[in-house]
Design an enzyme around this catalytic site. Sequence first.
Site, mmCIF file in Angstrom:
data_model
loop_
_atom_site.group_PDB
_atom_site.id
_atom_site.type_symbol
_atom_site.label_atom_id
_atom_site.label_comp_id
_atom_site.label_asym_id
_atom_site.label_seq_id
_atom_site.Cartn_x
_atom_site.Cartn_y
_atom_site.Cartn_z
ATOM 1 N N ASP A 343 0.977 -1.340 -0.273
ATOM 2 C CA ASP A 343 0.129 0.347 0.323
ATOM 3 C C ASP A 343 0.740 1.361 -0.055
ATOM 4 O O ASP A 343 2.116 1.108 0.621
ATOM 5 C CB ASP A 343 -1.167 -0.604 1.530
ATOM 6 C CG ASP A 343 -2.003 1.353 1.336
ATOM 7 O OD1 ASP A 343 -2.299 1.616 0.003
ATOM 8 O OD2 ASP A 343 -2.248 1.306 2.627
ATOM 9 N N ASP A 646 -3.643 -1.542 5.793
ATOM 10 C CA ASP A 646 -4.286 -1.057 6.094
ATOM 11 C C ASP A 646 -5.431 -1.228 6.696
ATOM 12 O O ASP A 646 -6.168 -0.322 7.773
ATOM 13 C CB ASP A 646 -3.568 0.343 6.776
ATOM 14 C CG ASP A 646 -3.522 0.903 5.929
ATOM 15 O OD1 ASP A 646 -4.374 0.842 5.175
ATOM 16 O OD2 ASP A 646 -2.743 2.665 6.134
ATOM 17 N N ASP A 650 -8.697 -3.816 2.331
ATOM 18 C CA ASP A 650 -6.559 -4.353 2.044
ATOM 19 C C ASP A 650 -6.962 -5.983 2.774
ATOM 20 O O ASP A 650 -6.356 -7.030 1.940
ATOM 21 C CB ASP A 650 -6.048 -4.187 2.497
ATOM 22 C CG ASP A 650 -5.530 -2.436 2.242
ATOM 23 O OD1 ASP A 650 -5.641 -2.776 0.587
ATOM 24 O OD2 ASP A 650 -5.231 -1.524 2.869
#
Length: 913
Positions: A343, A646, A650
């Site tokens: 990410d 996070d 996800d």
Amino acid sequence: MTMPMEATIKGPNDQASEEMWHAIDADRVLAGLDTSRSGLGSEEAAKRLATVGPNALPEPQRRSPILRFLAQFNNTLIYFLLAAAVAAAILGHRIDAAVIVAVVTINAIVGFIQEDKAEKALAAIKKMISPRAHAWRDGHRVAIPAADLVPGDVVMIEAGDRVPADLRLTRARGLLIDEAMLTGESVASEKHDQPAAADAPLGDRLCMAFSGTLVSAGQGFGVVVATGERTEIGRISTMIQGVEQLTTPLLGQINRFGERFTWVAISAAAAIFAFATLVRGYEWSDALIAVVALAVGVVPEGLPAVITITLAIGVQRMARRNAIIRSLPAVETLGATSVICSDKTGTLTRNEMTARRIITAEHTILVSGSGYVPKGELTVDGREAPAAVASAMQLIRCGLLCNDAQLREAGGHYVVDGDPMEGALVALALKAGLNPTLERASWKRSDEIPFDAQHRFMATRHAASPGGQVIFVKGAPERLLTMCASQASRDGLVPLDQAFWTEQIARAAAEGERVLGFAVRSPARLSDQLGFADLDEGLAFMGLIGFIDPPRDEVIQAIAECRSAGIVVKMITGDHAATAGAIARQLALTESPDVVTGADLDATADADFTGVVTRSDVFARTNPEHKLRIVRALQAAGAVVAMTGDGVNDAPALKQADVGIAMGHKGTETAKEASEVVLLDDNFVSIVAAVQEGRTVYDNIRKVIAWTIPTNGGEVITVIMAILIGFTMPMTPVQILWINLILTVTLGLVLAFEPPEPGVMQRPPRPADAPLLSRFLVWRIFFVSFLFTVGALAIFFYALGSGLSVETARTMVVNVLVVFEIFYLFNVRYLHTSSFSLRGALGTPAVLAALIVVIAAQLAFTYAPFMHSLFDTTPLSLLEGAVIVAAGVVMMAVLELEKFVMRRVGLLRRLEP
């Protein structure tokens, strides 16, 4: 009033409803759901609740604890170990049986504790559903349980609320919603009630409010269009349930090894038993004792425990480097990682907006520093430019005063109370030498127009000395340019150069910056209350400020280390393509990062999807389905994938990945529960450190195997030779038990504590299909087993030939095998380099402690009277002891010579994966 059937069964993103709620006018949405702005009646709401069910996620199905525990024993090697334990117990080897049962039980307990990760992930998502909601029923505002909401309900949301269901907004006033958990964007989304494009990605559906997201500012009203599992967050929970837990490379290899090993061992035992009874004429009971001795020798009963301990030590080492491991096998899998999908926000970047560039009519001023730390320089072309900074001071002051954020220091860090971009403007003012407290006192605010997503700007009026008034405006630059007829310059006010500013906005956007525009008016006459009429004329455009969420400084070096280790890093983010591409270039992700968007992936044919994913470096504007498909495509291409994240969005990809890595500080509980690893510092650098530890763990596991199997092999072949040739057994079953017992709890464990070998991060990751036993290890197993057998038989016949008793000869054989295993331990600590070094000779504290224990135990085995009665041993003379040690030195020299020759002729490189 009845509800259309599609509203009862379709969510806003289901295929059949892609007239899509976000793409149609709010009044049409209300009509389509057969409701109004005054909400539903209580009776109608009750009917709909009975039809669609509660606004809650389904309870996961859970197996009973007993079944989950018993499932841990469903393994071929475990079956064989249990069978060996039963055989050992029947024949009186109770200690050996107890050791085997203890090992199996420990492994089952560890697996049982780690098993229910998916159910916890679903439970964490359920916690994010708001418990209460403010809805309109029978024309009145009421507070009802969020679980009672149905499509067609009209709901009010305001700052601090968690959105209780998926809403199509019908009204929005200054509404900002933090959607990072779904989109990954670091800045709150500005909401309005106007329709979006039908193909707009999730982050661009500005007329929607999604269940579980957090209202940062403002107020809004919306009609419920989806509840429960039909919401965006509900679809994610469904995806989590549909993701199968993968077997890690190590577990897969151990399972395959166990199956093959079991069949080979059973076949060999049966063949030996048949040969002993039919050919050699053994009594069946004597033959069975011999076969049990063979089984006790061949079964590496300590291997599963040692592997578990090795993994546990890796867990402790990683914890010291800010990586908390939630599942033991993830330690080893990290070492096999070939692709890291990371990410962007908060992992590669700081998740702190920073003012990077000030653009005025005459100058472009670059601002150094990152995050909210008020330290940095303002330069033009890399040089200090006091005149340029002075000319931009009114723009900087505008950013400070037309601003509601506060910047404060807490625990050695600077934090923002308010909007992140406004916090960055306060930090910019401090860098420019302004004191926020004094400036706000000197330029006292008298009125304001709050930011609203509809008019896209904020305006404040301030007292200016001497006795005048000034209006500062900040907002979307395109909006402010339409409100201004002039611009500020060194020569005063000049006509607005629309083309110049449009070009500057495009250039900043291309470099991944978010841009705000700033304007000012010094009015001659003011109304009592600041209103839009005060901005109709006289507004002068001052310039632009570009913001960026800067990359972490240490991440650049970590990515370079990944490249040297043969690990590919890919960025997957919900942010815009330009922003993601700019960050990728700053991080040197590759020489020329290839950026694709979620829309590009949707347009890619299935046959081409894996190729596109493999070639691309950055994936922007992605949703949860994109992330999941990307991970699966990389796995289909043979990669071992580590995925970071996070947010709730996800979680499916985290669970699908070979290693899911969640953020400890800013990560949601859902992401943590779906992952195997949690980073305490949310830092990509800790992932690289964990990969290094993972490679070390795998190296140590290979060393354990390379030491355990040949030593067992030497014992087994010695017994087999005695049965095949027909001479006296060189060891009794109880003596074989002693060797296994004393070495399993000492030397069998110390290799788990070995430090990393030099160059561990300069070699490529091992292939996903690399065998647990490489050709080099297979060669080593046979070669060392041969040496052990020759040495043991040589000592046995030397003793008998010297006129010593069978008991003394057997005592010498047991001792020489233990000595061989001690010397071989020092040799195997360095599989690829020479062990003849100071570091190799000294060993580690664990090696030296185990060595002391083994020597003391062998002295007791050889000279303690009570051991003589237990194991049928006799004392040895000094000469006999010297012969045994000399045999160990010879074996060590032979093994080091073999290693040297293989390195010189290049066989090591060809035999390793």
